[in-house]
Every structure is written in structure tokens, then in C-alpha cells.
Write a protein that holds these residues in place. Structure first.
Motif, PDB file in Angstrom:
ATOM      1  N   TRP A 204       0.839  -1.192   0.000  1.00  0.00           N
ATOM      2  CA  TRP A 204       0.000   0.000   0.000  1.00  0.00           C
ATOM      3  C   TRP A 204       0.877   1.247   0.000  1.00  0.00           C
ATOM      4  O   TRP A 204       1.598   1.535   0.956  1.00  0.00           O
ATOM      5  CB  TRP A 204      -0.915   0.006   1.228  1.00  0.00           C
ATOM      6  N   LEU A 205       0.828   1.992  -1.107  1.00  0.00           N
ATOM      7  CA  LEU A 205       1.406   3.340  -1.212  1.00  0.00           C
ATOM      8  C   LEU A 205       2.893   3.393  -0.855  1.00  0.00           C
ATOM      9  O   LEU A 205       3.376   4.385  -0.306  1.00  0.00           O
ATOM     10  CB  LEU A 205       0.621   4.316  -0.313  1.00  0.00           C
ATOM     11  N   SER A 206       3.629   2.319  -1.132  1.00  0.00           N
ATOM     12  CA  SER A 206       5.066   2.242  -0.830  1.00  0.00           C
ATOM     13  C   SER A 206       5.358   2.442   0.656  1.00  0.00           C
ATOM     14  O   SER A 206       6.492   2.763   1.029  1.00  0.00           O
ATOM     15  CB  SER A 206       5.863   3.276  -1.647  1.00  0.00           C
ATOM     16  N   ALA A 207       4.360   2.247   1.487  1.00  0.00           N
ATOM     17  CA  ALA A 207       4.532   2.399   2.926  1.00  0.00           C
ATOM     18  C   ALA A 207       4.376   1.031   3.598  1.00  0.00           C
ATOM     19  O   ALA A 207       3.828   0.096   3.022  1.00  0.00           O
ATOM     20  CB  ALA A 207       3.502   3.373   3.491  1.00  0.00           C
ATOM     21  N   SER A 208       4.861   0.920   4.820  1.00  0.00           N
ATOM     22  CA  SER A 208       4.685  -0.325   5.560  1.00  0.00           C
ATOM     23  C   SER A 208       3.248  -0.442   6.045  1.00  0.00           C
ATOM     24  O   SER A 208       2.521   0.559   6.162  1.00  0.00           O
ATOM     25  CB  SER A 208       5.641  -0.363   6.755  1.00  0.00           C
ATOM     26  N   LEU A 209       2.834  -1.671   6.342  1.00  0.00           N
ATOM     27  CA  LEU A 209       1.507  -1.867   6.924  1.00  0.00           C
ATOM     28  C   LEU A 209       1.385  -1.139   8.257  1.00  0.00           C
ATOM     29  O   LEU A 209       0.313  -0.616   8.595  1.00  0.00           O
ATOM     30  CB  LEU A 209       1.227  -3.362   7.116  1.00  0.00           C
TER      31      LEU A 209
ATOM     32  N   ALA B 290     -10.423   6.107   3.867  1.00  0.00           N
ATOM     33  CA  ALA B 290     -10.944   6.651   2.609  1.00  0.00           C
ATOM     34  C   ALA B 290      -9.833   7.307   1.801  1.00  0.00           C
ATOM     35  O   ALA B 290      -9.766   7.164   0.566  1.00  0.00           O
ATOM     36  CB  ALA B 290     -12.062   7.652   2.898  1.00  0.00           C
ATOM     37  N   GLU B 291      -8.937   8.036   2.460  1.00  0.00           N
ATOM     38  CA  GLU B 291      -7.830   8.682   1.761  1.00  0.00           C
ATOM     39  C   GLU B 291      -6.852   7.659   1.196  1.00  0.00           C
ATOM     40  O   GLU B 291      -6.311   7.828   0.094  1.00  0.00           O
ATOM     41  CB  GLU B 291      -7.119   9.645   2.717  1.00  0.00           C
ATOM     42  N   VAL B 292      -6.611   6.596   1.956  1.00  0.00           N
ATOM     43  CA  VAL B 292      -5.722   5.532   1.476  1.00  0.00           C
ATOM     44  C   VAL B 292      -6.304   4.875   0.235  1.00  0.00           C
ATOM     45  O   VAL B 292      -5.604   4.646  -0.763  1.00  0.00           O
ATOM     46  CB  VAL B 292      -5.482   4.484   2.591  1.00  0.00           C
ATOM     47  N   LEU B 293      -7.599   4.568   0.269  1.00  0.00           N
ATOM     48  CA  LEU B 293      -8.239   3.942  -0.891  1.00  0.00           C
ATOM     49  C   LEU B 293      -8.184   4.844  -2.120  1.00  0.00           C
ATOM     50  O   LEU B 293      -7.931   4.384  -3.244  1.00  0.00           O
ATOM     51  CB  LEU B 293      -9.696   3.604  -0.561  1.00  0.00           C
TER      52      LEU B 293
ATOM     53  N   GLY C 265      -1.957   5.556  10.385  1.00  0.00           N
ATOM     54  CA  GLY C 265      -2.450   6.808   9.845  1.00  0.00           C
ATOM     55  C   GLY C 265      -1.434   7.671   9.135  1.00  0.00           C
ATOM     56  O   GLY C 265      -1.721   8.841   8.857  1.00  0.00           O
ATOM     57  N   ALA C 266      -0.268   7.132   8.797  1.00  0.00           N
ATOM     58  CA  ALA C 266       0.753   7.941   8.139  1.00  0.00           C
ATOM     59  C   ALA C 266       0.318   8.414   6.760  1.00  0.00           C
ATOM     60  O   ALA C 266       0.826   9.427   6.261  1.00  0.00           O
ATOM     61  CB  ALA C 266       2.059   7.146   8.028  1.00  0.00           C
TER      62      ALA C 266
ATOM     63  N   TYR D 128      -1.820   4.730  -7.479  1.00  0.00           N
ATOM     64  CA  TYR D 128      -0.507   4.183  -7.113  1.00  0.00           C
ATOM     65  C   TYR D 128      -0.270   2.835  -7.786  1.00  0.00           C
ATOM     66  O   TYR D 128       0.821   2.573  -8.325  1.00  0.00           O
ATOM     67  CB  TYR D 128      -0.400   4.042  -5.588  1.00  0.00           C
ATOM     68  N   VAL D 129      -1.276   1.964  -7.785  1.00  0.00           N
ATOM     69  CA  VAL D 129      -1.138   0.633  -8.386  1.00  0.00           C
ATOM     70  C   VAL D 129      -0.823   0.738  -9.879  1.00  0.00           C
ATOM     71  O   VAL D 129      -0.134  -0.117 -10.448  1.00  0.00           O
ATOM     72  CB  VAL D 129      -2.416  -0.194  -8.144  1.00  0.00           C
ATOM     73  N   LYS D 130      -1.294   1.798 -10.521  1.00  0.00           N
ATOM     74  CA  LYS D 130      -1.060   1.983 -11.957  1.00  0.00           C
ATOM     75  C   LYS D 130       0.211   2.776 -12.259  1.00  0.00           C
ATOM     76  O   LYS D 130       0.575   2.942 -13.429  1.00  0.00           O
ATOM     77  CB  LYS D 130      -2.258   2.699 -12.579  1.00  0.00           C
ATOM     78  N   SER D 131       0.890   3.249 -11.229  1.00  0.00           N
ATOM     79  CA  SER D 131       2.019   4.143 -11.439  1.00  0.00           C
ATOM     80  C   SER D 131       3.294   3.375 -11.784  1.00  0.00           C
ATOM     81  O   SER D 131       3.429   2.177 -11.500  1.00  0.00           O
ATOM     82  CB  SER D 131       2.270   4.991 -10.183  1.00  0.00           C
ATOM     83  N   ALA D 132       4.243   4.091 -12.389  1.00  0.00           N
ATOM     84  CA  ALA D 132       5.512   3.470 -12.794  1.00  0.00           C
ATOM     85  C   ALA D 132       6.379   3.113 -11.597  1.00  0.00           C
ATOM     86  O   ALA D 132       7.210   2.206 -11.677  1.00  0.00           O
ATOM     87  CB  ALA D 132       6.270   4.407 -13.725  1.00  0.00           C
ATOM     88  N   ASP D 133       6.219   3.838 -10.467  1.00  0.00           N
ATOM     89  CA  ASP D 133       7.088   3.572  -9.319  1.00  0.00           C
ATOM     90  C   ASP D 133       6.466   2.620  -8.304  1.00  0.00           C
ATOM     91  O   ASP D 133       6.918   2.524  -7.168  1.00  0.00           O
ATOM     92  CB  ASP D 133       7.482   4.881  -8.627  1.00  0.00           C
ATOM     93  N   LEU D 134       5.442   1.872  -8.722  1.00  0.00           N
ATOM     94  CA  LEU D 134       4.857   0.833  -7.870  1.00  0.00           C
ATOM     95  C   LEU D 134       5.963  -0.069  -7.337  1.00  0.00           C
ATOM     96  O   LEU D 134       6.775  -0.601  -8.099  1.00  0.00           O
ATOM     97  CB  LEU D 134       3.856   0.020  -8.692  1.00  0.00           C
ATOM     98  N   LEU D 135       6.014  -0.257  -6.022  1.00  0.00           N
ATOM     99  CA  LEU D 135       7.126  -0.983  -5.420  1.00  0.00           C
ATOM    100  C   LEU D 135       7.173  -2.432  -5.874  1.00  0.00           C
ATOM    101  O   LEU D 135       8.257  -2.966  -6.164  1.00  0.00           O
ATOM    102  CB  LEU D 135       7.048  -0.892  -3.890  1.00  0.00           C
TER     103      LEU D 135
END
Length: 400
Positions: free
Chosen positions: A66-71, A83-86, A77-78, A92-99
């Protein structure tokens, strides 16, 4: 974004896990339509959602981040509310820098080069990375079972990485997109620089350990963090060398006589020091968390011997600086993983070694605090290494 207190969540864990499983199930269906597929239970991980997937009897692992962040960061809440995460996850999933896309690239690239044996990637779809399960025991399991072989086991890992750590290795990987956000210094800076850092440290362990121990851990880690922030000048700027990046004992499998590596996070560095620091430091933590004193000493001595030989193999002209860099990175990584485990919400499963780390938090924090004090002193080179290992053994034994 202001974080909640440790142990509390902004994002409900069940919603995060259910959404992760839906993404994995849909990706499995899209990649293998009409095939019999069964998702296994969640595997402990503080970084990504991981589960085993069986497709027509083949054992695979699926990873969704999720969003290149840890669970841990997402749950606390980082990256905002659920709702904001979704809202942010879909682009993000469609982006070139997807981890997971970068990790898939690293696996494919390493397999193509044939310089390092890595797990087989079998698919990437909508942010879900699928890899084939690796046979054998992890290095962490081998170290726990055979602590007397610590030095030889560590040597075998660094020998396998020799081509990656040289200038030629960096040339092989020139086309790889690095996963710099998994670097030790990058993680340390995200945690401990900025206006939220004091509160983050003050809340460590809340709900995870007893309050008396928690107060001591917070004080010890606070001292270590302040010193390490001053010691960042010991880290040389990234230059020509490639490193594996997330080289911990759980990411190395002994498959018969050969080693197989999983979860690469290739990065550029000035030398192999980040890999040496993480491999040796995480091995040392396995020793300090071992339930048998004899095994603890064997692992600790094995790490010390391996690191001493590594130091003797360095050129005399830059030996002192490179050994100091290893030790600063080692302490940063130790503080990183300890703080992650102590701040993990109660609903996030931890591995057995991570649970042991939480139970030994006061000992580990004391080691980090005392060794960080040595590193700001004047000793250098092999004399500093000897002093550090004397302090590690002395502190760990006193608090056992």
C-alpha cells in the motif's frame, strides 16, 4: 500527517486486510482464469500483505503493498484515513514507481543475469506480485539451529554477493530502478527526522510492553537516536556499487548446497556496507533474542569474527571509515526494526523473531544506547570494533 499513539489505528486492520485479499484474489483470477486457486492465511509481515496461494497445486506467494509504505505506517495513519488511502491506492497501483513492479523487475533482471540465484517471479497484476515458493530453510532458521556455524553461514552469503558488490555488478544493474525507500538511512530519516519524531519515540511500546520497561526503552532509544542523527556524516554518499538492499537472514534460503535470495530491494551505495550491516546486525539480533545463553554467545562471537575478517580484508587507508559506517548503519537498522515492532498495532501479526525482539526490547535498546556512545568517541577501525563487541556482550549478559 499526525500519527496516532502506538498500538492505536486510524485505518481499521480488518478493512485493510480484506481489501488486500480481494486484490490478490482478483489478480489470481485474472492471471489464471479457470484454474483452481486457494488463498492461504495472512503471513506475518510489517511491510506488505503476504499470503500463500495455491494454483493447481503449485505453491506461490502473493505480495500486495500500500502506497510504498509499511503496513504499520498505513494502520497508524501515516497516509491518512481509510478513505484517503483507498483514493490514493488506485493511481498508485497503476504508477511506474509501484514498489512491487520494481521488485518484479529486480527479480527478472537478476535471473536473466544469472549472477545471483533468486526466487522465480511468476506474475505481476494490479499491484500483486506472485513468486514461486522456495524450498529449504531460511538462513535465520539455520542460524537458530546451528549457532556454532554462524561465521561460515555469513561468509557464504557475502561470497554469493561478491559480483553484485563490485563495480561490474553495478554495471549489470544499471537498468534497474532502485528501491531506495527501503534503504537503512532512508527509513531512519523518515522515522526520526521531522516534527512528529519526538512523539513517535515517546509512544514506542505503548500496548506492547509493560509501562516500566517502556519508559526505560523510550529513554534508551531516544539517546541512541540523537547520537545516530549526529553520526550520519559517517555514511558515504551513494556512488557506483549495487547492494541487495534488504539482506536479512529471513530473505536467504539454503536450498541444498546453494543459496536462494528473496525480496530484493536493489539500491546504489558507496560500497557493500549496507548489506554487511543489515545481514550482520539482524543476525546479532537473532543471537540476542535466542533463549539459550550458549547459542547467544556462539552467534554473537560468529558475527564478531566475520566482521573482524571483513575489516581486515579492507584497504588500510579506508578501513576505519568503512568499519565505522557499517556500525552506524547496523545501529540505525536495529533501531529501525525495533521501533517498527514496538509501534505495530495489536492487530498486525508479527513473526516469531519480531515477537522475541519485542520481549527483549529493553536489552536491545540498552545495547543500541551504549554502542552509540562508543561510536561518537575517538576510537576507530579494528580497535573500535573490539570495543563495540565487548560492550555488546557485556550489556547483553548484564540484562539477560
Amino acid at each position: 500527517m499526525t500519527l496516532t499513539r502506538s498500538g492505536a489505528t486510524v485505518v481499521p486492520a480488518p478493512l485493510l486486510y480484506e481489501a488486500s485479499r480481494r486484490a490478490i484474489a482478483q489478480a489470481t483470477k485474472n492471471l489464471w482464469p479457470g484454474r483452481a486457486a486457494v488463498l492461504g492465511p495472512q503471513r506475518p509481515s510489517v511491510t506488505s500483505y503476504v499470503c500463500q496461494v495455491q494454483v493447481d497445486g503449485q505453491q506461490l506467494y502473493a505480495k500486495y503493498g500500500w502506497l510504498s509504505a509499511s503496513l504499520v505506517s498505513i494502520l497508524r495513519g501515516a497516509r491518512g484515513t481509510w478513505a484517503e488511502v483507498l483514493d490514493a491506492q488506485e493511481p498508485y497501483v497503476k504508477s511506474a514507481d509501484l514498489l512491487t513492479r520494481r521488485e518484479h523487475q529486480h527479480l527478472e533482471f537478476l535471473r536473466e543475469l544469472g549472477r545471483l540465484r533468486v526466487c522465480e517471479p511468476v506474475g505481476l497484476h494490479d499491484g500483486v506480485l506472485f513468486t514461486r515458493a522456495v524450498a529449504g530453510m531460511t538462513l535465520a532458521d539455520e542460524l537458530t539451529a546451528r549457532p556454532w556455524d554462524t561465521e561460515a553461514l555469513l561468509d557464504s552469503v557475502l561470497l554469493c554477493l561478491g559480483e553484485l558488490h563490485c563495480e561490474a555488478g553495478a554495471g549489470y544493474l544499471r537498468g534497474a530502478w532502485p528501491i531506495a525507500e527501503r534503504g537503512i538511512v532512508d527509513v531512519f530519516a523518515r522515522k526520526f527526522r521531522g516534527p512528529d519524531a519526538p512523539r513517535y519515540v515517546a509512544d514506542l511500546g505503548r500496548g506492547r510492553i509493560l509501562e516500566d520497561d517502556r519508559a526505560a526503552v523510550v529513554d534508551l532509544l531516544g539517546n541512541a537516536v540523537r547520537r545516530l542523527l549526529r553520526l550520519t556524516g559517517a555514511i558515504r554518499p551513494r556512488q557506483r556499487t549495487a547492494v541487495f538492499g534488504d539482506l536479512k537472514p529471513e530473505h536467504v534460503y539454503l536450498t541444498g548446497p546453494r543459496l536462494t535470495f528473496i525480496d530484493p530491494a536493489l539500491q546504489w551505495a558507496a560500497g557493500p556496507e549496507p548489506d554487511v550491516a543489515k545481514l550482520f546486525g539482524r543476525t546479532l539480533l537473532l543471537g540476542l533474542c535466542h533463549n539459550e545463553l550458549r547459542a547467544e554467545r556462539q552467534i554473537t562471537e560468529g558475527v564478531g569474527s566475520a566482521l573482524s575478517r571483513h575489516g581486515r580484508d579492507l584497504r588500510a587507508c579506508d578501513r576505519a571509515g568503512r568499519l565505522r559506517e557499517v556500525m552506524v548503519l547496523w545501529l540505525m537498522d536495529t533501531v529501525n526494526i525495533l521501533s517498527t515492532c514496538l509501534s505495530a498495532p495489536a492487530g498486525l501479526p508479527l513473526t516469531g523473531s519480531q515477537q522475541a525482539l519485542v520481549s527483549q526490547a529493553r536489552r536491545i535498546a540498552a545495547v543500541a544506547e551504549r554502542v552509540s556512545g562508543l561510536l561518537v568517541g575517538s576510537a576507530s577501525g579494528l580497535s573500535l570494533l573490539d570495543a563495540v563487541y565487548h560492550e555488546v556482550e557485556h550489556t547483553a549478559l548484564d540484562l539477560r
